[in-house]
Every structure is written in C-alpha cells, then in structure tokens.
Design a protein around this motif. Structure first.
Motif: not given
Length: 381
Positions: A59, A176, A180-181, A184, A187-188
């Motif tokens: 980041t 979904k 968003t954060e 993510i 998903a990680i």
C-alpha cells in the motif's frame, strides 16, 4: 554357469564403506518432493504470517507511486528517487517471507540424505550424453515411478482443490455483497488458506516418496559377495602385507622388551632354550613382574643383554619352562610360582651380599617347588 551367474547378483546390502564412498562421490538419497513440499508449505505459512506486513508496504508503494506532481514526473532525478524508495519498500516487505522460504530450502535436505558438499557431484558426466543410456533411463523403473508420482500429484492436488472450493464456495459468493475493502480482505483470506491446503496436500506425495528414494538408493548400491570380499581384502590389506605388518609389530615389541631386560632383577634360563627376565620391587609391587621372555635366539639375546648389564642369571629349567609357558610379559607371575620365584630372588640377594663381602655364601640352591598343574615337560630331543 547358472551357479556362477547367480553368485554375481547384487543381493547383499551395501557395507558401511560402500555407503561412505557413495557419499564422498555425492550420491545420497534425495527426495525432491520433500524439498518442494517444505518450500511450498512454509512459503504459504509465511504469506499467512506476514501477509498484513506485506500488504501494508505494498500500500505504501502504491501511495508513493501515485503521490507526485506533474513537474516531478518530468524530472528524471526525482523519478529515480521515487523508484529507489519503492524498491526499498518492496525489499522490506519481501525480506521476512524470503528468509522463511530460504530456510525451508536450506533445511529441507536434512530430511533425507542430509547436507552434502562434494566436488564430484558437480563434475560433468559425459556418459549421460550416450543416447542408449538415455533410452535406458527413460524406460527404467525409476521413470515409471516418477510418472506415477506425477499422476498422483495431479490427482491429490486436484482432489484437495475440489474440496477446498466446496468448503469456501459459499463464503466466496457472499463477497459480492460486501463493501470493497471487506471483500478484498475476505478474498485474500480465502486465497491464502486455499494455497496452504493445496501446499499441504503435497505432504502425501512426500511421505510416499521418501521411503522409495531411500530404498532405490540402497538397491543401487547393493553388492555381490565377490565385491564384499574384495572390499574386505582392500580394507584389511593383502595377506602378504598383513604378514609383513605383524612381523614389524613383533620386531617392535621385541625391541621394547629387550630395552626392559637391564631393569630386571634376575634372568631364569633353561639354560639354552628359554630365558625369562623378572623384576620385583617390594615397595611398589605385590608380586614379581615378567619384563621379558623368549626362546632360542630371543632367549640368547636376553642372556647377552643381561650379561652386558650385570643382571644375575640362574639356571632353573623347570621354573624357566613354567614361567615361559604360563606367564605374560608385563603381568605378574602366576600365583602358583610365587614360592619358587621368592626362593630364587632370596638366593640372588644372598649371593649379592656374599660377593660384596657382607654375608656368608649360600649353602645350596633353592628347591623351587612347582605345582603339578604348572609343570611343563621338556620337549623330546
């Protein structure tokens, strides 16, 4: 012919010398599957452990890469400084993970074969350029095992991937609907744990591969009975060499023995065939000790050295034979001969006093009694 051929089959387990020589040549059992599993598994666990750390620095790299104005973009020096700062952040981010992977690769060989530094292992082997040898390796048992391992890896990893996909399917579908954060991060997390499970699945292949590699290496080093005999002769030496070594050892032992003759108190003789040198110190010995003994030429040499150094000699054939047969150099004399030897020493002491004029002459030689079980009859002729 059949018996001769069967005797040359490599049915014997390799000797310790054969294993040592093989290791010197760089030939040890190795399991690539174990090493690969170690690197993959610890790499995945490193990502899980240092993932937040790496994400934080990634980041920072992204922010640094986009936080410059138009003038900086056209300034070469400024862009190089940005590039250097980004490279430094990337190095900090990857260093812990790379150390873990490096340690896994470094300690992986300890599982099978251990560490090995051998110059012979990196030497070129031109016999591998032989097409016939290459074809033989292609259709060997080892190639078949490698093919089976490849199929097994595909099946095992594919099965684990299918199970992991089913385990995380519902969670992946919920991403979904998340912000968003949060999506993510979720998903990680799913990806990392999926990678760990997939890497762990290779443990099954490694567990099966390690025994096979050890067995294959040992089988390749098996020996024939003739090879074992030849190795034994090589390690122990040829009979004529061993005979020469034993002769030299005997000569060295005799020289050491002869050097002790001058320290003796008396030499008891046969008078020609045997000679035994005895030493006794009442302050430090519980019994007389034999410092030398010999027969024929050795006995003659003992008598000559005793004469040169004024060591008293006494003819006592029965006692000489008994001491020679039952006594050992450097050891105390047999207990059954204590009385006989004590009489001899007393007689020698009295004679010494007489010669020096300090006492009367001994009237007669001692009786020297010898127990029946220690008596040795003279050889005929």
């Amino acid at each position: 012919m059949a018996e001769q051929d069967s005797s040359q089959e490599k049915t014997e387990e390799p000797t310790a010398r054969r294993l040592e020589k093989s290791r010197e040549e760089g030939q040890v059992p190795r399991s690539k599957e174990l090493n690969t599993t170690m690197v993959l598994l610890f790499g995945a666990l490193g990502l899980l452990a240092f993932g937040p750390w790496m994400a934080e620095h990634v980041t920072a790299i992204a922010k640094l890469g986009f936080s410059f104005d138009r003038d900086t973009a056209f300034d070469t020096a400024q862009m190089f400084r940005h590039l250097g700062a980004s490279a430094w952040e990337a190095t900090i981010a990857l260093t812990p993970w790379l150390i873990i992977v490096l340690l896994a690769a470094f300690f992986g060989p300890l599982g099978v074969g251990g560490w090995l530094l051998s110059g012979k292992a990196i030497m070129p082997k031109f016999d591998r350029l032989n097409p016939l040898s290459g074809l033989k390796r292609m259709f060997s048992m080892n190639s078949l095992v490698e093919l089976l391992k490849s199929w097994a890896k595909v099946l095992v990893v594919g099965l684990v991937a299918w199970l992991v996909l089913g385990m995380y399917f519902n969670e992946a579908m919920l991403l979904k609907r998340m912000a968003t954060e949060t999506a993510i991060a979720g998903a990680i997390d799913i990806i990392l744990w999926s990678v760990i499970f997939l890497c762990a699945s290779t443990i099954v292949i490694a567990v099966a591969d390690v025994p096979w590699q050890v067995y294959s290496h040992t089988k390749k080093l098996r020996m024939t009975m003739q090879e074992i005999k030849d190795e034994f002769k090589e390690s122990e030496g040829k009979p004529e060499v061993k005979s020469k070594i034993r002769q030299l050892q005997r000569e060295m032992s005799q020289r050491r023995m002869m050097a002790d003759v001058p320290t003796a108190d008396v030499v008891i003789t046969n008078p020609t065939h045997f000679a035994v040198a005895l030493k006794y110190d009442s302050s430090g010995m519980s019994a007389p000790v034999m410092v030398a003994k010999g027969s024929d030429e050795v006995a003659m040499k003992i008598r000559e050295i005793a004469k040169e150094h004024n060591v008293p000699q006494m003819q006592a054939p029965p006692l000489a034979r008994a001491l020679y047969t039952h006594g050992k150099i450097g050891d105390e004399i047999p207990e059954g001969l204590y009385v006989a030897v004590a009489q001899v020493l007393a007689y020698i002491y009295q004679m010494d006093l007489f010669v020096k004029g300090r006492g009367p002459r001994p009237e007669r030689k001692p009786d020297m009694p010898i127990p029946r079980d220690l008596r040795v009859d003279p050889e005929p002729g």
